[in-house]
Design a protein around this motif. Structure first.
Motif, short mmCIF file in Angstrom:
data_model
loop_
_atom_site.label_atom_id
_atom_site.label_comp_id
_atom_site.label_asym_id
_atom_site.label_seq_id
_atom_site.Cartn_x
_atom_site.Cartn_y
_atom_site.Cartn_z
N GLY A 62 0.80 -1.21 0.00
CA GLY A 62 0.00 0.00 0.00
C GLY A 62 0.83 1.26 0.00
N CYS A 65 1.49 2.15 -3.53
CA CYS A 65 0.27 2.71 -4.12
C CYS A 65 0.06 4.16 -3.67
N HIS A 66 0.23 4.40 -2.36
CA HIS A 66 0.07 5.75 -1.81
C HIS A 66 1.07 6.72 -2.44
N ILE A 69 0.11 7.50 -6.22
CA ILE A 69 -1.07 8.37 -6.34
C ILE A 69 -0.74 9.79 -5.89
N GLN A 105 -4.25 -3.98 -4.75
CA GLN A 105 -4.11 -3.60 -3.35
C GLN A 105 -5.47 -3.26 -2.73
N ILE A 118 -10.37 0.64 0.64
CA ILE A 118 -9.58 1.40 -0.34
C ILE A 118 -8.95 0.41 -1.31
N LYS A 119 -9.15 0.64 -2.62
CA LYS A 119 -8.65 -0.29 -3.63
C LYS A 119 -7.79 0.46 -4.63
N CYS A 120 -6.69 -0.17 -5.00
CA CYS A 120 -5.74 0.48 -5.90
C CYS A 120 -5.00 -0.60 -6.69
N ASP A 230 -6.59 6.43 -10.06
CA ASP A 230 -7.25 5.13 -10.21
C ASP A 230 -7.39 4.40 -8.87
N LEU A 231 -7.23 5.13 -7.78
CA LEU A 231 -7.55 4.59 -6.45
C LEU A 231 -8.99 4.98 -6.12
N TYR A 232 -9.76 4.04 -5.59
CA TYR A 232 -11.16 4.37 -5.27
C TYR A 232 -11.55 3.80 -3.90
#
Length: 434
Positions: A62, A65-66, A69, A105, A118-120, A230-232
């Motif tokens: 994660g 991913c963080h 983004i 993720q 939280i999805k990524c 594209d993280l939602y």
């Protein structure tokens, strides 16, 4: 059997060396085999802990991913309703890791005083030697469309073409286009900026997000709460799997299937609550059979994808394997085959193979309802009321054996589904479980 002296000394060193002389003198009756058993238990527990750590390190990225983004957000490449909370205010945080794969993720979190998910997605970059590189992805591979200079009308045309390609030529596509335009306009200024448009476009490439958008009004789909690039962020489903016991992959070979099944039966909700969950899942099958935006196929009817909330209302915890029928047809059209197995999309969306032409037909043979009933058979029959069990087995048998082209069996499909729903609803209606 006589143990050689050298081996006895080795066992003594391995087993008793960690123990003090005083302690050894107090347990003269302890046999070597019991101590060995204890050490084996310690080694087994250590292995489980190590595998858990290794699995976490591999699956849970994660932080990458963080970083991806927030790096793009700080440079103005992307936008979204959750960006400030994620990157500036830090009020949206990734907590417990639930990632099923390194490239998908999933984390639980907290946002606006409510639990969220939280999805990524993370794409693996390839190094020159072909090995994956887990570093930040280049901007061009993430958010390259639409290009600079694209007008609002051109973006609408892009969206309409995308939906037509993925959902089929539906009369309702214009309404879906407008929904995306409203969702994209994060600052609500009546215009969609390049960063906003790129974020929306990137999200639409994710099958689950597309499904959530198309089924937004349906009660069995988790609510979309926000996004950034594209993280939602979605609402959290209290129970994210149909069964309570969800063993990690590395433990499944060690636990007998009968034991796992028995434990899940013992942990399952009361039968009337399972009937309520089942009715919700059947309603979801109805919703995607012929919806406003076309039909969708369940290409992996797994208990891991079906969840329910605290009121035992069915919620689809994972929509990645629910695919537009138009997408599956496009994949199968013209595909070479030797057998039906070559005409499979995902895990179990299978069409027939025309062995003379060696080409796949485009209609999936087994409908969603048959897959769902196979999934529900053990879940629903265990603990079923005795006065209902015979009829329930009969209905489920008819449901599981459904097959044939959807265009030729629509009435039969609806009849079987309604009969099963009616049977369950009659049993739990006018009770506390309804």
């Amino acid at each position: 059997m006589v143990i050689p002296r050298a081996l006895r000394r080795l066992l003594h060193l391995v087993v008793f060396c960690p123990l003090s002389k005083g302690f050894q003198s107090r347990i003269p009756a302890v046999k070597v085999k019991y101590v060995l058993l204890a050490w084996l238990c310690v080694l087994g527990a250590s292995w489980v802990v190590y595998m858990q750590y290794a699995s976490y390190a591999e699956l849970c990225r994660g932080h990458v991913c963080h970083a991806v983004i927030c790096d793009h957000y700080s440079r103005g490449v992307i936008s979204g309703s959750a960006c400030k909370a994620l990157c500036d205010q830090r009020t949206l945080t990734l907590q417990r890791c639930m990632s099923p794969s390194p490239t998908y993720q999933v984390y639980s979190g907290q946002w606006k005083e409510r639990p969220v998910v939280i999805k990524c997605g993370l794409q693996e970059n390839q190094k020159a030697d072909g090995a994956p590189d887990t570093g930040l992805q280049p901007e061009t591979s993430l958010f390259d469309k639409p290009t600079r200079g694209t007008s609002m009308d051109e973006f609408r045309e892009m969206l309409h073409g995308f939906f037509k390609s993925n959902l089929g030529d539906q009369s309702s596509l214009s309404a879906l286009v407008e929904r995306v335009m409203v969702l994209s306009d994060v600052d609500q200024d009546g215009k969609v900026s390049l960063a906003e448009a790129r974020s929306a476009w990137a999200l639409l490439q994710i099958n689950e997000f597309l499904l959530m958008l198309a089924l937004q009004e349906k009660e069995h789909t988790p609510r979309l709460l926000g996004f950034c690039g594209d993280l939602y962020v979605t609402e959290r489903v209290a129970h994210a799997s149909l069964y309570q016991l969800d063993l990690p992959d590395y433990l499944r070979p060690l636990v007998p299937a009968a034991l796992s099944s028995s434990l899940n039966r013992w942990l399952a909700p009361a039968w009337p609550r399972r009937a309520r969950i089942t009715i919700g899942l059947l309603e979801f099958v109805e919703e995607i059979f012929h919806g406003a935006y076309g039909s969708f196929l369940m290409c992996d009817a797994s208990p891991r994808h079906v969840g329910y909330n605290g009121r035992y209302d069915c919620r689809m915890a994972d929509l990645r394997s629910v695919v537009p029928e138009a997408t599956v047809r496009g994949y199968l059209r013209g595909r070479r085959c030797e057998s039906n197995g070559d005409c499979t999309y995902g895990r179990d969306c299978t069409a027939t193979c025309d062995r003379l032409a060696k080409r796949c037909n485009t209609e999936v043979v087994r409908p969603n309802l048959a897959k769902v009933c196979t999934l529900l058979r053990d879940f629903l029959l265990f603990g079923a009321p005795s006065d209902l069990r015979g009829d329930l087995e009969k209905q489920l048998r008819a449901c599981v054996t459904l097959s044939g082209l959807a265009s030729q069996m629509e009435v039969h499909h609806s009849l079987v589904l309604n009969n099963l729903k009616t049977l369950l609803w009659k049993k739990i209606s006018n009770t506390q479980y309804s």
